[in-house]
Motif scaffolding. Sequence first.
Motif, PDB file in Angstrom:
ATOM      1  N   LEU A  24       1.160  -1.151   1.123  1.00  0.00           N
ATOM      2  CA  LEU A  24       0.133   0.052  -0.523  1.00  0.00           C
ATOM      3  C   LEU A  24       0.587   1.505   0.050  1.00  0.00           C
ATOM      4  CD1 LEU A  24      -3.046   1.401   0.560  1.00  0.00           C
ATOM      5  CD2 LEU A  24      -2.548   0.970   2.277  1.00  0.00           C
ATOM      6  N   LYS A  37      -7.071   2.833  -0.110  1.00  0.00           N
ATOM      7  CA  LYS A  37      -6.869   4.316   0.653  1.00  0.00           C
ATOM      8  C   LYS A  37      -6.503   3.532   2.017  1.00  0.00           C
ATOM      9  CE  LYS A  37      -8.215   7.838  -1.457  1.00  0.00           C
ATOM     10  NZ  LYS A  37      -7.160   7.834  -1.736  1.00  0.00           N
ATOM     11  N   ASN A  38      -5.418   4.093   3.367  1.00  0.00           N
ATOM     12  CA  ASN A  38      -5.184   3.316   4.625  1.00  0.00           C
ATOM     13  C   ASN A  38      -5.805   3.859   5.240  1.00  0.00           C
ATOM     14  OD1 ASN A  38      -4.002   3.028   6.815  1.00  0.00           O
ATOM     15  ND2 ASN A  38      -1.583   3.908   6.301  1.00  0.00           N
ATOM     16  N   GLU A  41      -4.439   0.465   8.495  1.00  0.00           N
ATOM     17  CA  GLU A  41      -2.842  -0.515   8.372  1.00  0.00           C
ATOM     18  C   GLU A  41      -2.945  -1.985   8.834  1.00  0.00           C
ATOM     19  OE1 GLU A  41      -0.031   2.262   9.232  1.00  0.00           O
ATOM     20  OE2 GLU A  41       1.132   2.244   7.467  1.00  0.00           O
ATOM     21  N   GLN A  42      -4.319  -2.337   9.221  1.00  0.00           N
ATOM     22  CA  GLN A  42      -4.380  -3.604  10.250  1.00  0.00           C
ATOM     23  C   GLN A  42      -5.318  -4.539   9.530  1.00  0.00           C
ATOM     24  OE1 GLN A  42      -6.000  -1.754  13.702  1.00  0.00           O
ATOM     25  NE2 GLN A  42      -3.739  -3.189  14.800  1.00  0.00           N
ATOM     26  N   GLY A  43      -5.567  -4.165   8.604  1.00  0.00           N
ATOM     27  CA  GLY A  43      -5.807  -5.579   7.156  1.00  0.00           C
ATOM     28  C   GLY A  43      -7.336  -5.693   8.298  1.00  0.00           C
ATOM     29  N   GLY A  46     -10.530  -3.351   4.606  1.00  0.00           N
ATOM     30  CA  GLY A  46     -10.517  -2.841   3.822  1.00  0.00           C
ATOM     31  C   GLY A  46     -10.223  -2.552   2.888  1.00  0.00           C
ATOM     32  N   SER A  47     -10.549  -0.273   2.848  1.00  0.00           N
ATOM     33  CA  SER A  47     -10.379   0.420   1.836  1.00  0.00           C
ATOM     34  C   SER A  47      -8.963   0.372   1.145  1.00  0.00           C
ATOM     35  CB  SER A  47     -10.500   1.542   2.840  1.00  0.00           C
ATOM     36  OG  SER A  47     -10.908   1.319   4.065  1.00  0.00           O
ATOM     37  N   CYS A  48      -7.933  -0.496   1.613  1.00  0.00           N
ATOM     38  CA  CYS A  48      -7.065  -0.554   1.243  1.00  0.00           C
ATOM     39  C   CYS A  48      -6.833  -1.578  -0.650  1.00  0.00           C
ATOM     40  CB  CYS A  48      -5.443  -0.980   1.688  1.00  0.00           C
ATOM     41  SG  CYS A  48      -5.133  -2.578   2.576  1.00  0.00           S
ATOM     42  N   CYS A  60      -2.527  -2.908   2.706  1.00  0.00           N
ATOM     43  CA  CYS A  60      -1.212  -3.123   3.570  1.00  0.00           C
ATOM     44  C   CYS A  60      -1.051  -3.842   4.335  1.00  0.00           C
ATOM     45  CB  CYS A  60      -2.527  -1.833   4.642  1.00  0.00           C
ATOM     46  SG  CYS A  60      -3.487  -2.757   5.664  1.00  0.00           S
TER      47      CYS A  60
HETATM   48  S1  FES Z   1      -6.137   0.006   5.636  1.00  0.00           S
HETATM   49 FE1  FES Z   1      -7.731  -1.033   6.599  1.00  0.00          FE
HETATM   50  S2  FES Z   1      -7.271  -3.000   6.065  1.00  0.00           S
HETATM   51 FE2  FES Z   1      -5.486  -2.318   4.266  1.00  0.00          FE
END
Ligand code: FES
Lengths: 192, 790
Positions: A24, A37-38, A41-43, A46-48, A60
Amino acid sequence: MRVNFTVNGRPQQADDVWEGESLLYVLRERLGLPGSKNACEQGECGSCTVRLDGLPVCACLVAAGQAEGREVVTVEGLAEHARRRAAGDGTTARAPAGTSLDEARRWTPAPGGPGAQALSPVQQAFVDAGAVQCGFCTPGLLVAADELIERNPEPSDADIREALSGNLCRCTGYETILDAVRLAAARAGEAG
Amino acid sequence: MATARTPAGLAHGTHGGVGESAPRPDGTLKVTGEFAYASDLWHEDMLWGVTLRSPHAHARILSADVSAALATPGVYAVLTHADLPAATRYGLEIQDTPVLADGVVRYHGEPVALVAADHPETARRAAARIRIAYEELPVVHDEESATAPGAPVLHPGRDDDHAVHVAHPNIVHRQPVVRGDVAAARARADVVVSGDYEVGMQDQAFLGPESGLAVPAGDGGVDLYIATQWLHADLRQIAPVLGLPEDKVRMTLSGVGGAFGGREDLSMQAHACLLALRTGRPVKMVYNRFESFFGHVHRHPARLHYEHGASRDGQLLYVQARIVLDGGAYASSSPAVVGNAASLAVGPYVVDHVDVEALALYTNNPPCGAMRGFGAVQACFAYEAQMDRLAERLGLDPVEFRQRNAMAQGAVMPTGQVVDAPAPVAELLRRVKARPMPPGRPWETAGGAPDVRALPGGLSNTTHGEGVVRGVGYAVGIKNVGFSEGFDDYSTARVRLEAVAGQPVATVHTAMAEVGQGGVTVHAQIARTELGVTQVVLQPADTRVGSAGSTSASRQTYVTGGAVLHACRAVREEVFALGRARLGAYHPAWAHAELLLEGGKVTTEAGEVLADLADVLEDEVIEVEREWRHRPTEPFDLRTGQGDGHVQYSFAAHRAVVDVDTELGLVKVVELACAQDVGKAVNPLAVTGQIQGGTVQGLGLAVMEEIVVSADGLVRNPSFTDYLIPTVLDTPAIPVDVLELADEHAPYGLRGAGEAPTLSSTPAVVAAIRAATGLALKRVPVRPEHLTGT
Ligand code: FES
Ligand code: FES
């Protein structure tokens, strides 16, 4: 380190990538593709969501190095991906063959400005159904929804909910997102 | 102003005008990934800023050593309180919030230092090298500890307006509302019900994290591109911190990924500007999700005590209530939240005898402020629980009991304010109740094997229907629209009309923060309707035009919409004047008929076309700027709470249908139907989206969402792994029934719509769970252990 991979049908190379950088980060900050999108950053959100060799993944959670030699589709390439799929040229991202140099040469980035680029059916359905409010969840949802319809052209509501369950949306309450996916599937059915 | 006659275009329609589900002007950009959110911004030579935050809820800072951080290669600046150039505190109403902690930290996560570096990871690692020596101080975390004798006072020497009337310096503000004679009414009551309720701390959890880009300018000023809810309120707070006049701080709204109240207060705005001015380089700051949980205020957690009395025939006689809101370490918008909670504490019911007090505390918990529903959410959870218990005691149907006591137009609020617009409370309840029930046992399939996706627990496959009980619950709520209590709540709009290549084009410029709600769509619709044009250009929101007020309190369509409407009408008058001057001699209608602008033409009311708009304009550019205000309000009396404090009221009702796995305590909301009066649906699709989105945030508060703060003031779950918001699997079908009963005081008769559905959703879901389980459930969110007693 250096990472080579294909993004939206075009070969890309990223230099000076840190060990810990995610796919990402490389897409957004090094390749100028901020569409993914971020939001966590923890999965978790799903924005990424992008496709990695066809499979929807949270970018991410993918280390940039893991993308080496592989094929990535992001929201920026979704319309082109859908066009190629509709044209039946077999090079949907799931195909292992990758992108030929010739195809890569033919790829052009979308000329800027609203409406300049024809939208994919799922993108158009999101606009039409009112599934976009702030839109921060939208790129990830579009990639996930497009993959669902590719895999399952007539998804039930339960199928749609299951496929999108990794994508958070804080604005819409999801009803219009379901509407959009139903609409996209129905239009694809009519067209097919 | 009242829209006495149907405005031009409403009846005949310029395509894409008011009342249509016009598409979002930013929709295409948002689905192609091209829409630039604040976190997407990039600038040549840009540095990344990060924040070092306090690990303690209350501590004295003994020393700060930044030398190791500064010596880190790639680091360009490190700032602490000692480096601030001008004002060191800011705040929406009360300037009690340090830009960077000055000697004391008062909550877990308070900003202490800033770092700018050439890579975000470099900045983070440098921040970790800053050595702060803390001496921990005792923590106050609830009413008892905050007002105990000898309790640490969070803000000694307060000089704000509320300080003089509160009983303890750790009380931010207290507002009573007293009406009638509660003691006498209690003596007459046949049924009395009292209870204590609790609402947990909810987070706005907008998906687009706090972010912005500050670019230093040649004139010593700064340009800030930012995701916010109110540019001008930010500007008013930032400029003194930078020591700059306001005209040297130029702000432009960038893409905003949701807000819900969480962007009303400053987060990284001043920090990024300080770093940019210090380094002379553009500085970008983007919070990650972890930091976002510390970076904005939350919904006030509340403890509420209610006592209701009613007569045997089901008439509410009195309500006594005490609402204690935890404001956390800094004031934010706590005083206004208190005003709302107090004035709306009774709900949408007629009650002649009322004795209410609401107050907000200073504690060492995270600061709380605005979140969708703003003080009305907490009260609604409690009064609706009370209404159900009263109905049960009286042997009445809960909907019928509510309808008997429902307010209607002409009712008098406990504040003495007359509700002088439609208040269809009983009708909204009737509509949700009349809706057909969703089928029972939805997991059963023709094939025999249950579809676990339709069961509580879902794909975890925890039940195949055993122990699953259905429940149905109802609730209704009342929310104020717009800023209240005498606030000068105006908006500004600049509208230009010109002919471009023979076509009339309108340009609308406001400072309204589009946060996802669709205000930009609405502005274009209003311009089309009022000016009869199809092409509308929306200028980016920035501080080159006057304030549009906040994107909160359900107010933007009403107030900035009103400003756009009035600016357009002024433009229209200039068009007619121009037409009379240029073409009046050719047709008597120019002088005598009622003129309209429709379909790019000037017509008479009878439909006769007088001229093409482009021909009237020729090379003329008509530009008008208008400030617009709704009716003034007045403050609530400090002792009695009497006063016409609110602009408008908004109402929604919900029916919740749930299936509860009573053995495991898992809840599946099957359907959450809503009926809401919006006065006029300026964009029906967008209105429905607001109602559904608000409904689901209410569902989240009912069964899953809470920031857990331990007694020592530490936040325990600052992530989407541990703070859960509803996914599409947690969310039911949300049928929506929209009423349009015009409020003659508002533009087009509209009623602010964004917040009301967030109120009644929560108590309706909990009422349904109570119906399924027979449990009292006096706290939200309801967790599985509350249902299983484990
Ligand atoms: S930024 Fe939330 S799942 Fe990747
Ligand atoms: S539209 Fe805002 S998060 Fe989905």
